[in-house]
Design a protein around this motif. Sequence first.
Motif, PDB file in Angstrom:
ATOM      1  N   LEU A   1      -3.846   6.946  -3.904  1.00  0.00           N
ATOM      2  CA  LEU A   1      -3.684   5.840  -2.969  1.00  0.00           C
ATOM      3  C   LEU A   1      -3.616   4.548  -3.787  1.00  0.00           C
ATOM      4  O   LEU A   1      -4.498   4.279  -4.606  1.00  0.00           O
ATOM      5  CB  LEU A   1      -4.878   5.822  -2.007  1.00  0.00           C
ATOM      6  N   VAL A   2      -2.563   3.743  -3.563  1.00  0.00           N
ATOM      7  CA  VAL A   2      -2.306   2.571  -4.404  1.00  0.00           C
ATOM      8  C   VAL A   2      -2.169   1.311  -3.549  1.00  0.00           C
ATOM      9  O   VAL A   2      -1.518   1.346  -2.494  1.00  0.00           O
ATOM     10  CB  VAL A   2      -1.009   2.761  -5.226  1.00  0.00           C
ATOM     11  N   VAL A   3      -2.773   0.223  -3.986  1.00  0.00           N
ATOM     12  CA  VAL A   3      -2.499  -1.098  -3.415  1.00  0.00           C
ATOM     13  C   VAL A   3      -2.047  -2.011  -4.555  1.00  0.00           C
ATOM     14  O   VAL A   3      -2.511  -1.898  -5.695  1.00  0.00           O
ATOM     15  CB  VAL A   3      -3.725  -1.710  -2.692  1.00  0.00           C
TER      16      VAL A   3
ATOM     17  N   CYS B   1       0.877  -1.181   0.000  1.00  0.00           N
ATOM     18  CA  CYS B   1       0.000   0.000   0.000  1.00  0.00           C
ATOM     19  C   CYS B   1       0.909   1.225   0.000  1.00  0.00           C
ATOM     20  O   CYS B   1       1.843   1.313   0.813  1.00  0.00           O
ATOM     21  CB  CYS B   1      -0.920   0.022   1.211  1.00  0.00           C
ATOM     22  N   SER B   2       0.651   2.152  -0.906  1.00  0.00           N
ATOM     23  CA  SER B   2       1.499   3.342  -1.043  1.00  0.00           C
ATOM     24  C   SER B   2       0.643   4.586  -1.247  1.00  0.00           C
ATOM     25  O   SER B   2      -0.504   4.498  -1.723  1.00  0.00           O
ATOM     26  CB  SER B   2       2.458   3.194  -2.235  1.00  0.00           C
ATOM     27  N   ILE B   3       1.216   5.735  -0.906  1.00  0.00           N
ATOM     28  CA  ILE B   3       0.544   7.023  -1.148  1.00  0.00           C
ATOM     29  C   ILE B   3       1.502   7.930  -1.912  1.00  0.00           C
ATOM     30  O   ILE B   3       2.635   8.171  -1.490  1.00  0.00           O
ATOM     31  CB  ILE B   3       0.121   7.700   0.166  1.00  0.00           C
ATOM     32  N   PHE B   4       1.011   8.427  -3.052  1.00  0.00           N
ATOM     33  CA  PHE B   4       1.712   9.461  -3.814  1.00  0.00           C
ATOM     34  C   PHE B   4       0.954  10.770  -3.604  1.00  0.00           C
ATOM     35  O   PHE B   4      -0.245  10.837  -3.898  1.00  0.00           O
ATOM     36  CB  PHE B   4       1.736   9.120  -5.313  1.00  0.00           C
ATOM     37  N   LEU B   5       1.603  11.801  -3.105  1.00  0.00           N
ATOM     38  CA  LEU B   5       0.972  13.104  -2.938  1.00  0.00           C
ATOM     39  C   LEU B   5       1.461  14.061  -4.015  1.00  0.00           C
ATOM     40  O   LEU B   5       2.644  14.043  -4.397  1.00  0.00           O
ATOM     41  CB  LEU B   5       1.267  13.694  -1.553  1.00  0.00           C
TER      42      LEU B   5
ATOM     43  N   TYR C   1       3.821  13.850  -8.738  1.00  0.00           N
ATOM     44  CA  TYR C   1       3.322  12.981  -7.681  1.00  0.00           C
ATOM     45  C   TYR C   1       4.523  12.326  -6.989  1.00  0.00           C
ATOM     46  O   TYR C   1       5.295  11.594  -7.633  1.00  0.00           O
ATOM     47  CB  TYR C   1       2.394  11.914  -8.252  1.00  0.00           C
ATOM     48  N   VAL C   2       4.680  12.602  -5.713  1.00  0.00           N
ATOM     49  CA  VAL C   2       5.843  12.131  -4.956  1.00  0.00           C
ATOM     50  C   VAL C   2       5.418  10.989  -4.038  1.00  0.00           C
ATOM     51  O   VAL C   2       4.400  11.080  -3.335  1.00  0.00           O
ATOM     52  CB  VAL C   2       6.447  13.275  -4.111  1.00  0.00           C
ATOM     53  N   LEU C   3       6.202   9.894  -4.041  1.00  0.00           N
ATOM     54  CA  LEU C   3       5.947   8.785  -3.116  1.00  0.00           C
ATOM     55  C   LEU C   3       6.240   9.273  -1.702  1.00  0.00           C
ATOM     56  O   LEU C   3       7.379   9.579  -1.354  1.00  0.00           O
ATOM     57  CB  LEU C   3       6.842   7.590  -3.459  1.00  0.00           C
ATOM     58  N   ARG C   4       5.186   9.348  -0.869  1.00  0.00           N
ATOM     59  CA  ARG C   4       5.351   9.904   0.468  1.00  0.00           C
ATOM     60  C   ARG C   4       5.271   8.854   1.574  1.00  0.00           C
ATOM     61  O   ARG C   4       5.706   9.095   2.700  1.00  0.00           O
ATOM     62  CB  ARG C   4       4.286  10.991   0.720  1.00  0.00           C
ATOM     63  N   ALA C   5       4.685   7.693   1.291  1.00  0.00           N
ATOM     64  CA  ALA C   5       4.605   6.629   2.292  1.00  0.00           C
ATOM     65  C   ALA C   5       4.342   5.305   1.585  1.00  0.00           C
ATOM     66  O   ALA C   5       3.648   5.263   0.568  1.00  0.00           O
ATOM     67  CB  ALA C   5       3.497   6.922   3.305  1.00  0.00           C
ATOM     68  N   THR C   6       4.899   4.242   2.136  1.00  0.00           N
ATOM     69  CA  THR C   6       4.644   2.921   1.563  1.00  0.00           C
ATOM     70  C   THR C   6       4.819   1.841   2.615  1.00  0.00           C
ATOM     71  O   THR C   6       5.600   1.994   3.551  1.00  0.00           O
ATOM     72  CB  THR C   6       5.580   2.635   0.370  1.00  0.00           C
ATOM     73  N   GLN C   7       4.057   0.789   2.446  1.00  0.00           N
ATOM     74  CA  GLN C   7       4.217  -0.427   3.227  1.00  0.00           C
ATOM     75  C   GLN C   7       4.320  -1.554   2.200  1.00  0.00           C
ATOM     76  O   GLN C   7       3.334  -1.916   1.563  1.00  0.00           O
ATOM     77  CB  GLN C   7       3.021  -0.640   4.168  1.00  0.00           C
ATOM     78  N   GLY C   8       5.545  -2.056   1.986  1.00  0.00           N
ATOM     79  CA  GLY C   8       5.733  -3.119   1.009  1.00  0.00           C
ATOM     80  C   GLY C   8       6.771  -2.810  -0.041  1.00  0.00           C
ATOM     81  O   GLY C   8       7.473  -3.700  -0.516  1.00  0.00           O
ATOM     82  N   LEU C   9       6.896  -1.520  -0.426  1.00  0.00           N
ATOM     83  CA  LEU C   9       7.939  -1.130  -1.365  1.00  0.00           C
ATOM     84  C   LEU C   9       9.187  -0.703  -0.592  1.00  0.00           C
ATOM     85  O   LEU C   9       9.185  -0.615   0.636  1.00  0.00           O
ATOM     86  CB  LEU C   9       7.453   0.004  -2.277  1.00  0.00           C
ATOM     87  N   ASN C  10      10.240  -0.377  -1.320  1.00  0.00           N
ATOM     88  CA  ASN C  10      11.505   0.028  -0.723  1.00  0.00           C
ATOM     89  C   ASN C  10      11.354   1.353   0.028  1.00  0.00           C
ATOM     90  O   ASN C  10      11.037   2.375  -0.580  1.00  0.00           O
ATOM     91  CB  ASN C  10      12.560   0.161  -1.830  1.00  0.00           C
ATOM     92  N   GLN C  11      11.596   1.346   1.330  1.00  0.00           N
ATOM     93  CA  GLN C  11      11.424   2.559   2.139  1.00  0.00           C
ATOM     94  C   GLN C  11      12.395   3.660   1.733  1.00  0.00           C
ATOM     95  O   GLN C  11      12.111   4.845   1.907  1.00  0.00           O
ATOM     96  CB  GLN C  11      11.612   2.230   3.631  1.00  0.00           C
ATOM     97  N   ASP C  12      13.559   3.285   1.162  1.00  0.00           N
ATOM     98  CA  ASP C  12      14.523   4.308   0.753  1.00  0.00           C
ATOM     99  C   ASP C  12      14.002   5.165  -0.400  1.00  0.00           C
ATOM    100  O   ASP C  12      14.539   6.243  -0.670  1.00  0.00           O
ATOM    101  CB  ASP C  12      15.835   3.639   0.325  1.00  0.00           C
ATOM    102  N   ALA C  13      12.960   4.676  -1.088  1.00  0.00           N
ATOM    103  CA  ALA C  13      12.410   5.428  -2.217  1.00  0.00           C
ATOM    104  C   ALA C  13      11.458   6.539  -1.775  1.00  0.00           C
ATOM    105  O   ALA C  13      11.135   7.440  -2.560  1.00  0.00           O
ATOM    106  CB  ALA C  13      11.677   4.480  -3.170  1.00  0.00           C
TER     107      ALA C  13
END
Length: 771
Positions: free
Chosen positions: A125-127, A38-42, A50-62
């Motif tokens: 919001l992406v899953v 699950c990720s959020i691009f704001l 659109y910037v990746l601002r939070a994720t659970q499952g993808l690379n946190q460094d991104a």
Amino acid sequence: MLSVLRKIVQEVSAAPDLESVLDLIVRRIQRTMKTQVCSIFLFDPVQQRYVLRATQGLNQDAVGKVSLSMTEGIVGQVGQRAEPINLEDAARHPAFHYLQATGEERYHAFLGVPIIHHRTVLGVLVVQQVEHRRFDESEEAFMVTLSAQLAGIIAHAEATGSVNMDTAEAVAGQADASESVPAVHDKRFNGVAAAPGVAIGTVVIATLTAELETVPDKPGRGVERERADFHAALEAVRDDLTTLGKSLAQRLKAEEQALFDVYLRMLDDSALRGEIERRIEQGQWAQGALRDVILAQVQQFSRMEDAYLRERATDVRDLGRRILGYLQESAGPVQMECPDNAILIADELSPAMLGMVPEEKLAGLVAVSGSGNSHAAIMARSIGIPTVMGVVDLPFTRLDGRKVIVDGYSGRIYVNPSERLLEAFERVIRDEQAVAAGLEELRDLPAETTDGYRMPLWVNTGLVADVTRSLERGAEGIGLYRTEIPFMIRDFFPSEQEQLQSYRSQLEAFAPRPVTMRTLDIGGDKALPYFPINEDNPFLGWRGIRVTLDHPEIFLVQVRAMLRASEGLDNLRIMLPMVTSIHEVEEALRQIDRAVAELQDEGYDIKRPPVGVMVEVPAAVYQVRRFARLVDFISVGSNDLTQYILAVDRNNPRVAGLYAAYHPAVLRALQYIARETRREGKPVSICGEMAADPGGALLLMAMGYEVLSMNANNLPRVKSAIRGVSLVRAQSLLSRVLRMGDAEEIHQYLRDALKGLGLGQLTRPRLPNQL
């Protein structure tokens, strides 16, 4: 699923900052939907990406590093289309854009949902899942529903984060906090333009007594002093609870009596006290420290599964309010010290709040709730204070002592303005002052068109200060005196003698010019603290003449006070609000005749004044000729009439943009009223914001309205417009406008027409061009 959704929203609402909000969202959704990602691009409006601002499952460094343009990738497509995209295999979609840094190559199933707040796409919001499959309808519906619920929370968290970036420097002991994060300049918040003008000043927060949510952020006045105030408040509450427990001991059962012991134990809770004291030591004032700790505990208890523990949230909140009450008492007048050029901000503005700041220091008003046609906004226009309402995303409790710009023309607030923006708005203020100075010479001249048509200009009043201001601007009478204001600033119904004194001051000041007094008009957006009216739909409920006819003791006392106040002056006119039927008018007239007879029997030298009705609802529009046969004059309340014709709650910022005074349906109703009333040979006037607009005034004059009543500050501009045009030209404008089908088209046409007539200085000034 509904309970899960409610729990997520509740938990996210309690998160302290944007990062926590986003992190909670992605973790809770991933767990609830049992999906791998699950990720959020704001959307970043500066970068337009659109910037990746939070994720659970993808690379946190991104996070914070990976971004997509508005047209790039499936995320960009979701944002552009503002609708969900649900794919079995995202890589096969023509818009797919591989983001190597995220490590998403393993995932095929993709569901993206736009996050939309007030018609603006905030993000996506992406899953995602490894297997090839489309997310089913219930999953998509859940995501859409959750996105809609979370949009407002995300918007508010973004706003709070932006203004908090330099808040820390205002708090003692945190001077270095601002060094780590650059200050955000010219942060803009959009609301509803309520009273025109521009103000630059320092924020003062209007707090409600013992309401934790409205306590603003402030630096402490010294750790020892704040701690001492906190301890004193604790002891005062302990004494209150002990005394109350003893006084009720004989009337309560043992288990009920034990509730007081629970409260006392909460007061002694070392963790609760310790956390509040820790925040005080960090530089927060005691009230702010109490607010943060109590509300955090309330949220914690509210999320618990156990029903008994959830109820503890109410106990904690109640205890916090009790302590806050004593802290506010000990703070005394310090809390309301006001700088010059004060900008008063409140969650919801009330007329009483306008008295919290001395008039000579009050520069602007801002409210989180309400709209440009609320009663508070009308009063703001009356006293000439630039006002913006309905700024729903404004984190107002974080702004105390901050410098802001209030743009009452476009409904915008700028926090932490840059020097460039300050200079631009200072030029607007200087230009406004120059125009106002030029209009002063019109004070003693009549509002007469170039072809000799005379248009009387009256004013709407309610405050004592309105009288002097109105006379200074050349008012020829009062078209609407809001008698509810003396009722609203008291803690009980004013007596006949108290009302008499208020009314006499208005009548004497304007004598021999006419003064039109509207009988008590409460309900809707006008509430009396000692006479609450709680209804699901107050604007269609118990208000106006409906209340006073149901309470003849209130109506008769008020009418008697009006009549006695007019003795020897004979310039009183009485107006009945919110009438919808002949029966209401006939009953009100009987009551007025009774009051006249009673006072004459008591020896007062009075006579029955002219009585009229306000046309404010569609039902009155189509009975206006019948009303005209019963009364002496007709007056249109254009603000309420517009609201009811368009079915737009003028206090609801979500639909405030639909409130349009120049809507073709409104204009046709106004023309119909004027024509039908004249057929009965009765005078017709109008009081409302349309009459206060130079372009609107010309249309109303052309329709045949015989008196225009407005706030005093707009009177010179309206007079200048009337003196700069012929009646024939105004009628030509009206003929053209009535053939148009769009309110904004009409408004723009009138602005252009005024400029073409050499009256461009009467229109809205040119404002700095901001994103």
